[in-house]
Design a protein around this motif. Structure first.
Motif, PDB file in Angstrom:
ATOM      1  N   ASN A   1     132.921  11.719 -42.466  1.00  0.00           N
ATOM      2  CA  ASN A   1     132.525  12.082 -41.109  1.00  0.00           C
ATOM      3  C   ASN A   1     133.439  13.187 -40.581  1.00  0.00           C
ATOM      4  O   ASN A   1     134.640  13.178 -40.831  1.00  0.00           O
ATOM      5  N   THR A   2     132.869  14.129 -39.865  1.00  0.00           N
ATOM      6  CA  THR A   2     133.664  15.140 -39.190  1.00  0.00           C
ATOM      7  C   THR A   2     134.372  14.455 -38.031  1.00  0.00           C
ATOM      8  O   THR A   2     133.724  13.860 -37.178  1.00  0.00           O
TER       9      THR A   2
ATOM     10  N   GLY B   1     127.558  11.903 -45.892  1.00  0.00           N
ATOM     11  CA  GLY B   1     128.411  12.543 -44.909  1.00  0.00           C
ATOM     12  C   GLY B   1     127.652  13.458 -43.975  1.00  0.00           C
ATOM     13  O   GLY B   1     126.473  13.747 -44.179  1.00  0.00           O
ATOM     14  N   ASN B   2     128.355  13.888 -42.932  1.00  0.00           N
ATOM     15  CA  ASN B   2     127.821  14.839 -41.953  1.00  0.00           C
ATOM     16  C   ASN B   2     128.378  16.220 -42.246  1.00  0.00           C
ATOM     17  O   ASN B   2     129.594  16.404 -42.229  1.00  0.00           O
TER      18      ASN B   2
ATOM     19  N   PHE C   1     129.639  14.351 -34.183  1.00  0.00           N
ATOM     20  CA  PHE C   1     128.594  13.584 -34.859  1.00  0.00           C
ATOM     21  C   PHE C   1     128.812  12.094 -34.576  1.00  0.00           C
ATOM     22  O   PHE C   1     129.362  11.381 -35.412  1.00  0.00           O
TER      23      PHE C   1
ATOM     24  N   SER D   1     118.857  15.373 -43.509  1.00  0.00           N
ATOM     25  CA  SER D   1     118.346  15.830 -42.216  1.00  0.00           C
ATOM     26  C   SER D   1     119.323  16.832 -41.628  1.00  0.00           C
ATOM     27  O   SER D   1     120.470  16.920 -42.053  1.00  0.00           O
ATOM     28  N   CYS D   2     118.847  17.593 -40.649  1.00  0.00           N
ATOM     29  CA  CYS D   2     119.673  18.603 -39.979  1.00  0.00           C
ATOM     30  C   CYS D   2     119.458  18.525 -38.479  1.00  0.00           C
ATOM     31  O   CYS D   2     118.391  18.131 -38.024  1.00  0.00           O
TER      32      CYS D   2
ATOM     33  N   SER E   1     133.476  20.260 -41.485  1.00  0.00           N
ATOM     34  CA  SER E   1     132.310  20.218 -42.357  1.00  0.00           C
ATOM     35  C   SER E   1     132.632  20.622 -43.801  1.00  0.00           C
ATOM     36  O   SER E   1     132.117  20.048 -44.744  1.00  0.00           O
TER      37      SER E   1
ATOM     38  N   PHE F   1     131.358   6.973 -46.210  1.00  0.00           N
ATOM     39  CA  PHE F   1     130.732   7.971 -45.348  1.00  0.00           C
ATOM     40  C   PHE F   1     131.780   8.944 -44.837  1.00  0.00           C
ATOM     41  O   PHE F   1     132.674   8.567 -44.080  1.00  0.00           O
TER      42      PHE F   1
ATOM     43  N   ASN G   1     137.241   9.935 -41.964  1.00  0.00           N
ATOM     44  CA  ASN G   1     137.259  11.037 -41.001  1.00  0.00           C
ATOM     45  C   ASN G   1     137.987  12.230 -41.601  1.00  0.00           C
ATOM     46  O   ASN G   1     139.118  12.103 -42.062  1.00  0.00           O
TER      47      ASN G   1
ATOM     48  N   THR H   1     126.793   9.614 -34.484  1.00  0.00           N
ATOM     49  CA  THR H   1     125.788   8.720 -35.052  1.00  0.00           C
ATOM     50  C   THR H   1     126.408   7.538 -35.779  1.00  0.00           C
ATOM     51  O   THR H   1     125.997   6.398 -35.584  1.00  0.00           O
ATOM     52  N   ILE H   2     127.395   7.796 -36.630  1.00  0.00           N
ATOM     53  CA  ILE H   2     128.009   6.736 -37.422  1.00  0.00           C
ATOM     54  C   ILE H   2     128.723   5.730 -36.525  1.00  0.00           C
ATOM     55  O   ILE H   2     128.682   4.526 -36.763  1.00  0.00           O
TER      56      ILE H   2
END
Length: 93
Positions: free
Chosen positions: A14-15, A62-63, A20, A83-84, A47, A12, A43, A22-23
């Protein structure tokens, strides 16, 4: 409920930072373990770097910002948006 057997591995992207969370929350609350997932969090500085990791198959999920996803797809990247999060409600007809 957790499924028996070897966990499914997911990379995953991630930024980095708390933009973000969520993770982090999902991992902290045991959601991945419950679903028998082994999540490697990568990490990255933004983006664009996340979109690049997705497009080059260096990450599975990923985000990314919606605009980054659209730009990457326009350049030929094979990425899908699940999703956004928008700062405001979209215009309606």
């Amino acid at each position: 409920s957790a499924q028996a057997g070897k966990p499914t591995k997911i990379r995953f992207a991630n930024t980095a930072g708390i933009a973000f969370p969520t993770i982090i929350v999902a991992e902290d609350r045991g959601f991945f373990k419950k679903e028998n997932l082994e999540v490697e969090v990568i990490n990255l500085p933004g983006s664009g770097a996340v979109a690049e990791a997705l497009a080059s198959n260096n990450a599975d999920l990923g985000n990314v910002a919606p605009s980054t996803a659209v730009l990457a797809a326009a350049k030929g990247a094979k990425i899908s948006v699940l999703s956004c999060i928008a700062a405001r409600q979209p215009a309606t007809a």
